[in-house]
Motif scaffolding. Structure first.
Motif, PDB file in Angstrom:
ATOM      1  N   GLY A   4       0.809  -1.213   0.000  1.00 46.85           N
ATOM      2  CA  GLY A   4       0.000   0.000   0.000  1.00 46.85           C
ATOM      3  C   GLY A   4       0.842   1.262   0.000  1.00 46.85           C
ATOM      4  N   TYR A   5       0.256   2.345   0.410  1.00 42.93           N
ATOM      5  CA  TYR A   5       0.916   3.650   0.372  1.00 42.93           C
ATOM      6  C   TYR A   5       1.514   3.997   1.731  1.00 42.93           C
ATOM      7  CZ  TYR A   5      -1.354   4.376  -4.119  1.00 42.93           C
ATOM      8  OH  TYR A   5      -1.756   4.259  -5.417  1.00 42.93           O
ATOM      9  N   ASP A 257       3.787  35.351  12.556  1.00 44.72           N
ATOM     10  CA  ASP A 257       4.971  35.307  11.701  1.00 44.72           C
ATOM     11  C   ASP A 257       4.840  34.139  10.734  1.00 44.72           C
ATOM     12  OD1 ASP A 257       5.788  32.970  13.124  1.00 44.72           O
ATOM     13  OD2 ASP A 257       6.886  34.186  14.572  1.00 44.72           O
ATOM     14  N   TYR A 258       5.753  34.059   9.786  1.00 45.97           N
ATOM     15  CA  TYR A 258       5.660  33.017   8.760  1.00 45.97           C
ATOM     16  C   TYR A 258       6.993  32.310   8.586  1.00 45.97           C
ATOM     17  CZ  TYR A 258       8.135  36.105   5.481  1.00 45.97           C
ATOM     18  OH  TYR A 258       9.090  36.898   4.880  1.00 45.97           O
ATOM     19  N   ARG A 259       6.910  31.098   8.078  1.00 45.12           N
ATOM     20  CA  ARG A 259       8.072  30.338   7.635  1.00 45.12           C
ATOM     21  C   ARG A 259       7.856  29.921   6.194  1.00 45.12           C
ATOM     22  NH1 ARG A 259      11.094  28.330  12.105  1.00 45.12           N
ATOM     23  NH2 ARG A 259      10.029  28.699  14.103  1.00 45.12           N
ATOM     24  N   LEU A 260       8.911  29.898   5.419  1.00 54.83           N
ATOM     25  CA  LEU A 260       8.836  29.467   4.030  1.00 54.83           C
ATOM     26  C   LEU A 260       9.161  27.980   3.927  1.00 54.83           C
ATOM     27  CD1 LEU A 260      10.572  32.446   2.197  1.00 54.83           C
ATOM     28  CD2 LEU A 260       8.120  31.992   2.435  1.00 54.83           C
ATOM     29  N   LEU A 261       8.326  27.253   3.205  1.00 52.23           N
ATOM     30  CA  LEU A 261       8.480  25.813   3.025  1.00 52.23           C
ATOM     31  C   LEU A 261       8.734  25.508   1.561  1.00 52.23           C
ATOM     32  CD1 LEU A 261       5.406  24.661   5.140  1.00 52.23           C
ATOM     33  CD2 LEU A 261       7.755  25.066   5.937  1.00 52.23           C
ATOM     34  N   PHE A 262       9.391  24.382   1.319  1.00 56.33           N
ATOM     35  CA  PHE A 262       9.718  23.979  -0.053  1.00 56.33           C
ATOM     36  C   PHE A 262       9.650  22.456  -0.140  1.00 56.33           C
ATOM     37  CE2 PHE A 262      12.480  23.096  -3.699  1.00 56.33           C
ATOM     38  CZ  PHE A 262      12.045  24.060  -4.608  1.00 56.33           C
ATOM     39  N   THR A 263       9.100  21.955  -1.240  1.00 52.97           N
ATOM     40  CA  THR A 263       8.964  20.516  -1.436  1.00 52.97           C
ATOM     41  C   THR A 263      10.106  19.969  -2.283  1.00 52.97           C
ATOM     42  OG1 THR A 263       6.561  20.701  -1.352  1.00 52.97           O
ATOM     43  CG2 THR A 263       7.467  18.673  -2.260  1.00 52.97           C
ATOM     44  N   VAL A 264      10.755  18.954  -1.759  1.00 56.21           N
ATOM     45  CA  VAL A 264      11.845  18.279  -2.482  1.00 56.21           C
ATOM     46  C   VAL A 264      11.416  16.840  -2.758  1.00 56.21           C
ATOM     47  CG1 VAL A 264      14.236  17.480  -2.360  1.00 56.21           C
ATOM     48  CG2 VAL A 264      13.608  19.714  -1.419  1.00 56.21           C
ATOM     49  N   PRO A 265      11.401  16.428  -4.019  1.00 59.67           N
ATOM     50  CA  PRO A 265      11.049  15.034  -4.318  1.00 59.67           C
ATOM     51  C   PRO A 265      12.234  14.114  -4.080  1.00 59.67           C
ATOM     52  CG  PRO A 265      11.526  16.187  -6.352  1.00 59.67           C
ATOM     53  CD  PRO A 265      11.649  17.206  -5.233  1.00 59.67           C
ATOM     54  N   GLY A 266      11.924  12.832  -3.917  1.00 57.76           N
ATOM     55  CA  GLY A 266      12.995  11.863  -3.761  1.00 57.76           C
ATOM     56  C   GLY A 266      13.722  11.619  -5.066  1.00 57.76           C
ATOM     57  N   THR A 267      14.914  11.061  -4.957  1.00 54.44           N
ATOM     58  CA  THR A 267      15.675  10.713  -6.169  1.00 54.44           C
ATOM     59  C   THR A 267      14.930   9.663  -6.985  1.00 54.44           C
ATOM     60  OG1 THR A 267      17.716  11.156  -4.948  1.00 54.44           O
ATOM     61  CG2 THR A 267      17.909   9.934  -7.029  1.00 54.44           C
ATOM     62  N   HIS A 268      14.251   8.750  -6.297  1.00 54.26           N
ATOM     63  CA  HIS A 268      13.432   7.729  -6.922  1.00 54.26           C
ATOM     64  C   HIS A 268      12.026   7.836  -6.358  1.00 54.26           C
ATOM     65  CE1 HIS A 268      17.140   6.004  -8.465  1.00 54.26           C
ATOM     66  NE2 HIS A 268      17.625   6.028  -7.235  1.00 54.26           N
ATOM     67  N   PRO A 269      10.992   7.416  -7.129  1.00 57.78           N
ATOM     68  CA  PRO A 269       9.613   7.541  -6.639  1.00 57.78           C
ATOM     69  C   PRO A 269       9.405   6.931  -5.261  1.00 57.78           C
ATOM     70  CG  PRO A 269       9.617   6.947  -8.951  1.00 57.78           C
ATOM     71  CD  PRO A 269      11.049   6.900  -8.496  1.00 57.78           C
ATOM     72  N   ASP A 271      11.310   6.965  -2.831  1.00 61.18           N
ATOM     73  CA  ASP A 271      11.911   7.777  -1.775  1.00 61.18           C
ATOM     74  C   ASP A 271      10.914   8.753  -1.153  1.00 61.18           C
ATOM     75  OD1 ASP A 271      14.279   6.526  -2.296  1.00 61.18           O
ATOM     76  OD2 ASP A 271      15.105   8.151  -3.504  1.00 61.18           O
ATOM     77  N   GLY A 272       9.886   9.107  -1.924  1.00 60.16           N
ATOM     78  CA  GLY A 272       8.903  10.041  -1.409  1.00 60.16           C
ATOM     79  C   GLY A 272       9.351  11.488  -1.441  1.00 60.16           C
ATOM     80  N   PHE A 273       8.439  12.369  -1.092  1.00 61.85           N
ATOM     81  CA  PHE A 273       8.695  13.799  -1.064  1.00 61.85           C
ATOM     82  C   PHE A 273       9.056  14.219   0.354  1.00 61.85           C
ATOM     83  CE2 PHE A 273       6.771  13.257  -5.012  1.00 61.85           C
ATOM     84  CZ  PHE A 273       6.670  14.438  -5.732  1.00 61.85           C
ATOM     85  N   ARG A 274       9.660  15.398   0.486  1.00 62.09           N
ATOM     86  CA  ARG A 274       9.970  15.964   1.787  1.00 62.09           C
ATOM     87  C   ARG A 274       9.589  17.439   1.775  1.00 62.09           C
ATOM     88  NH1 ARG A 274      10.379  11.362   2.197  1.00 62.09           N
ATOM     89  NH2 ARG A 274      11.988  10.055   3.160  1.00 62.09           N
ATOM     90  N   VAL A 275       8.836  17.839   2.799  1.00 62.42           N
ATOM     91  CA  VAL A 275       8.526  19.254   2.977  1.00 62.42           C
ATOM     92  C   VAL A 275       9.534  19.810   3.972  1.00 62.42           C
ATOM     93  CG1 VAL A 275       6.819  20.952   3.692  1.00 62.42           C
ATOM     94  CG2 VAL A 275       6.089  18.876   2.503  1.00 62.42           C
TER      95      VAL A 275
END
Length: 312
Positions: A4-5, A257-269, A271-275
């Protein structure tokens, strides 16, 4: 995979920030339910995605957005069932009118502050509600009635989370500004926007109709988890709101206040994404892109924000 996921790890980097809040709110911009699971243009995420968000510390889920009917009335009800099965709070859509009447007003005790929450969307991509399901669309008479009901139920502060604006525009349009003015006039204290998929300015200042109270307006938080391609759509912002009760015992918004976030994908599917916080991206490939996103976002915030600065 065959098991599954699994979204474990997607939000590990920001979990301390999310879990550290007395109440963390997320816009759930996808139906959630049984297969087939799909992405754009008609979303349907597996329940494991909600599990990961809950594990990260999110408490309240907003379901009124333009994709909430991507899987029709069955998808809407499935999403609510997934949230209810996990005993997670949610507002914005309802299985029927009776369920809406029972759910609202939604007044939550947040560390001894009573806050009323409401959630509305400009539309649902042309798909109409069927079989009795309820989507809270932007309707000024409805909003005014809901705000009054929340006040009568004891809400000291009102937070309206709203799906509005033009996609990919870094500044709010006139419709957003006029609606924000209406919400400010009827005494809404926090106006938190989504939908443009990019950040837009934030304001914390005295309410022009009642200067003894502050109003916070966030025109757009931008994206959270994103696989969009442009610099502006790869990231977003997280807003932290601090409340205060003075000697007069009245609840006020003291700071934001605020924080800036950015999404980085995994090298392979797999691996998943990371915020991640935008400035913490280390990947050789993604660090320049995160820096470009942050540069453009800060340029907007530095020029247009009122009273809301970046977290130290």
């Amino acid at each position: 995979s065959g098991n599954g996921y699994d979204y474990t790890g997607y939000f590990d980097a920001i979990m301390p920030i999310v879990a550290g809040a007395d109440l963390a709110v997320a816009n759930l911009e996808t139906p959630v339910g049984d297969p087939p699971h799909t992405g754009y243009p008609c979303f349907n995420a597996p329940p494991a995605f909600v599990d990961a968000l809950a594990a990260a510390g999110f408490d309240l889920f907003l379901t009124a957005n333009n994709h909430t009917l991507d899987r029709g009335h069955r998808g809407l009800r499935s999403t609510l069932s997934v949230l209810d099965d996990r005993e997670l709070l949610h507002i914005g859509t309802y299985s029927d009118s009776t369920a809406r009447s029972e759910a609202l007003p939604k007044v939550l005790d947040v560390n001894a502050f009573k806050i009323g929450f409401l959630n509305y969307t400009y539309g649902t991509n042309g798909i109409q509600p069927r079989d009795g399901v309820v989507v809270d669309y932007i309707d000024r008479a409805l909003i005014k009635s809901d705000v009054e009901a929340a006040r009568k139920a004891g809400a000291e502060l009102i937070c309206v989370c709203i799906h509005w604006g033009d996609e990919y525009r870094l500044l709010p349009n006139s419709t957003q500004r006029h609606l924000a003015d209406f919400l400010e006039a009827i005494g809404v204290d926090m106006i938190i926007g989504a939908h443009p998929h990019v950040i837009q300015p934030m304001e914390l200042r005295p309410n022009r109709y009642n200067p003894s109270r502050n109003v916070l307006i966030v025109y757009s938080l931008g994206n959270f988890v994103s696989n969009m391609k442009t610099a502006d759509t790869r990231g977003g912002s997280m807003v932290h709101i601090k409340l205060f009760r003075g000697d007069d015992k009245k609840a006020v918004i003291k700071d934001a206040d605020y924080r800036l976030l950015f999404t980085v994908p995994g090298t392979h599917p797999a691996d998943g994404f990371r915020v991640l916080e935008a400035d913490s991206v280390k990947s050789t490939l993604w660090k320049p892109r995160a820096a470009e996103f942050a540069r453009r976002a800060r340029a907007i915030f530095d020029k247009h924000n009122i009273g809301v600065k970046e977290a130290a």
